[in-house]
Design a protein around this motif. Structure first.
Motif, PDB file in Angstrom:
ATOM      1  N   ASN A 151       2.278  -3.221  30.215  1.00 35.94           N
ATOM      2  CA  ASN A 151       1.828  -3.594  28.885  1.00 35.94           C
ATOM      3  C   ASN A 151       3.035  -4.155  28.155  1.00 35.94           C
ATOM      4  O   ASN A 151       4.033  -4.495  28.778  1.00 35.94           O
ATOM      5  CB  ASN A 151       1.226  -2.384  28.151  1.00 35.94           C
ATOM      6  CG  ASN A 151       0.145  -2.804  27.156  1.00 35.94           C
ATOM      7  OD1 ASN A 151       0.386  -3.642  26.293  1.00 35.94           O
ATOM      8  ND2 ASN A 151      -1.030  -2.218  27.290  1.00 35.94           N
ATOM      9  N   THR A 152       2.957  -4.223  26.837  1.00 33.47           N
ATOM     10  CA  THR A 152       4.084  -4.647  26.018  1.00 33.47           C
ATOM     11  C   THR A 152       4.352  -3.569  24.969  1.00 33.47           C
ATOM     12  O   THR A 152       3.477  -2.732  24.688  1.00 33.47           O
ATOM     13  CB  THR A 152       3.805  -5.976  25.292  1.00 33.47           C
ATOM     14  OG1 THR A 152       2.770  -5.762  24.324  1.00 33.47           O
ATOM     15  CG2 THR A 152       3.421  -7.076  26.262  1.00 33.47           C
ATOM     16  N   LEU A 153       5.528  -3.607  24.396  1.00 36.22           N
ATOM     17  CA  LEU A 153       5.825  -2.682  23.304  1.00 36.22           C
ATOM     18  C   LEU A 153       4.866  -2.916  22.138  1.00 36.22           C
ATOM     19  O   LEU A 153       4.491  -1.985  21.440  1.00 36.22           O
ATOM     20  CB  LEU A 153       7.277  -2.835  22.846  1.00 36.22           C
ATOM     21  CG  LEU A 153       8.318  -2.318  23.828  1.00 36.22           C
ATOM     22  CD1 LEU A 153       9.720  -2.763  23.404  1.00 36.22           C
ATOM     23  CD2 LEU A 153       8.240  -0.804  23.938  1.00 36.22           C
ATOM     24  N   HIS A 154       4.448  -4.154  21.949  1.00 38.23           N
ATOM     25  CA  HIS A 154       3.481  -4.476  20.893  1.00 38.23           C
ATOM     26  C   HIS A 154       2.098  -3.899  21.214  1.00 38.23           C
ATOM     27  O   HIS A 154       1.355  -3.549  20.310  1.00 38.23           O
ATOM     28  CB  HIS A 154       3.388  -5.998  20.716  1.00 38.23           C
ATOM     29  CG  HIS A 154       2.515  -6.444  19.596  1.00 38.23           C
ATOM     30  ND1 HIS A 154       2.847  -6.277  18.269  1.00 38.23           N
ATOM     31  CD2 HIS A 154       1.306  -7.060  19.607  1.00 38.23           C
ATOM     32  CE1 HIS A 154       1.885  -6.778  17.516  1.00 38.23           C
ATOM     33  NE2 HIS A 154       0.946  -7.251  18.303  1.00 38.23           N
ATOM     34  N   GLY A 155       1.777  -3.778  22.491  1.00 39.11           N
ATOM     35  CA  GLY A 155       0.464  -3.305  22.916  1.00 39.11           C
ATOM     36  C   GLY A 155       0.310  -1.794  22.932  1.00 39.11           C
ATOM     37  O   GLY A 155      -0.789  -1.287  23.161  1.00 39.11           O
ATOM     38  N   LEU A 156       1.397  -1.056  22.689  1.00 42.00           N
ATOM     39  CA  LEU A 156       1.295   0.398  22.651  1.00 42.00           C
ATOM     40  C   LEU A 156       0.482   0.827  21.429  1.00 42.00           C
ATOM     41  O   LEU A 156       0.374   0.091  20.456  1.00 42.00           O
ATOM     42  CB  LEU A 156       2.694   1.026  22.586  1.00 42.00           C
ATOM     43  CG  LEU A 156       3.626   0.714  23.755  1.00 42.00           C
ATOM     44  CD1 LEU A 156       4.986   1.363  23.529  1.00 42.00           C
ATOM     45  CD2 LEU A 156       3.020   1.170  25.067  1.00 42.00           C
ATOM     46  N   HIS A 157      -0.091   2.017  21.482  1.00 34.54           N
ATOM     47  CA  HIS A 157      -0.847   2.549  20.350  1.00 34.54           C
ATOM     48  C   HIS A 157       0.099   3.349  19.453  1.00 34.54           C
ATOM     49  O   HIS A 157       0.493   4.456  19.814  1.00 34.54           O
ATOM     50  CB  HIS A 157      -2.003   3.424  20.824  1.00 34.54           C
ATOM     51  CG  HIS A 157      -3.088   2.657  21.462  1.00 34.54           C
ATOM     52  ND1 HIS A 157      -4.069   3.248  22.213  1.00 34.54           N
ATOM     53  CD2 HIS A 157      -3.382   1.327  21.480  1.00 34.54           C
ATOM     54  CE1 HIS A 157      -4.898   2.330  22.663  1.00 34.54           C
ATOM     55  NE2 HIS A 157      -4.493   1.159  22.242  1.00 34.54           N
TER      56      HIS A 157
END
Length: 148
Positions: free
Chosen positions: A98-104
Motif C-alpha cells: 500500500n502507500t503511507l497515504h493509503g493507511l487508515h
C-alpha cells in the motif's frame, strides 16, 4: 487555547488543479466561512498533512491490524528521504502493499501538494460542502480534522 483546523486535501497525492479551480474553491469557501479563516497552500513538494492532537492510531487497510508507531516512523523517515515522492510500503502485519497515504489514520491524515485550510470555523465542514469542493476541483477530497 486549542485551535481546530479543517484541512481539505485531494485523495490523489500528486493532483494539482488548474489555478481557476483553486480560485473557485477559495471563493466557495469564502462564501461560507470568514475569509480571514481560509488559507491555501500549494507546493511542488508533497507534504504530510497531520491531524495534530487528534492522532489516535493507524491501522492496516488490508487486515485492520493496528500498526506500531515505531514501524510507521521508520516508514516516514524512508519516505522523507525521497521528499515523499515514494510512499509505497509493505505492511508488517500482513505483507500487503500500500502507500503511507493509503493507511487508515484515526483521525484522517494524508499527503498532498495542495491544502485548503479553514481555521476555527464556528460550524463543522459538512459532507455536502466537501462534495461541492470535489466538484469544483474535479477530484475526490479527504478532510483532515486537526487540533493543535
Amino acid at each position: 487555547m486549542s485551535s481546530t483546523i479543517y484541512k481539505l486535501i485531494p485523495e490523489d497525492v500528486h493532483f494539482m488543479p488548474e489555478k481557476a479551480n483553486v480560485e473557485q474553491v477559495r471563493s466557495y469557501l469564502a462564501s461560507i466561512f470568514p475569509v480571514d479563516k481560509i488559507s491555501i497552500e500549494q507546493s511542488e513538494d508533497i507534504q504530510f498533512v497531520d491531524q495534530g492532537e487528534n492522532f489516535d492510531q493507524i491501522t492496516c487497510p488490508s487486515c485492520d491490524t493496528v500498526i506500531e508507531l515505531k514501524w510507521w516512523h521508520q516508514a516516514m523517515d524512508n519516505a522523507w528521504q525521497s521528499a515523499f515522492k515514494d510512499l509505497d510500503v509493505q505492511l508488517p502485519c500482513c505483507s500487503a502493499h500500500n502507500t503511507l497515504h493509503g493507511l487508515h489514520y484515526d483521525f484522517p491524515a494524508g499527503f498532498s501538494r495542495l491544502i485548503f485550510e479553514i481555521e476555527n470555523p464556528e460550524e463543522e465542514v459538512t459532507a455536502e460542502q466537501v462534495r461541492m469542493v470535489e466538484q469544483l476541483l474535479g477530484c475526490k477530497i479527504r478532510m483532515v480534522n486537526a487540533r493543535y
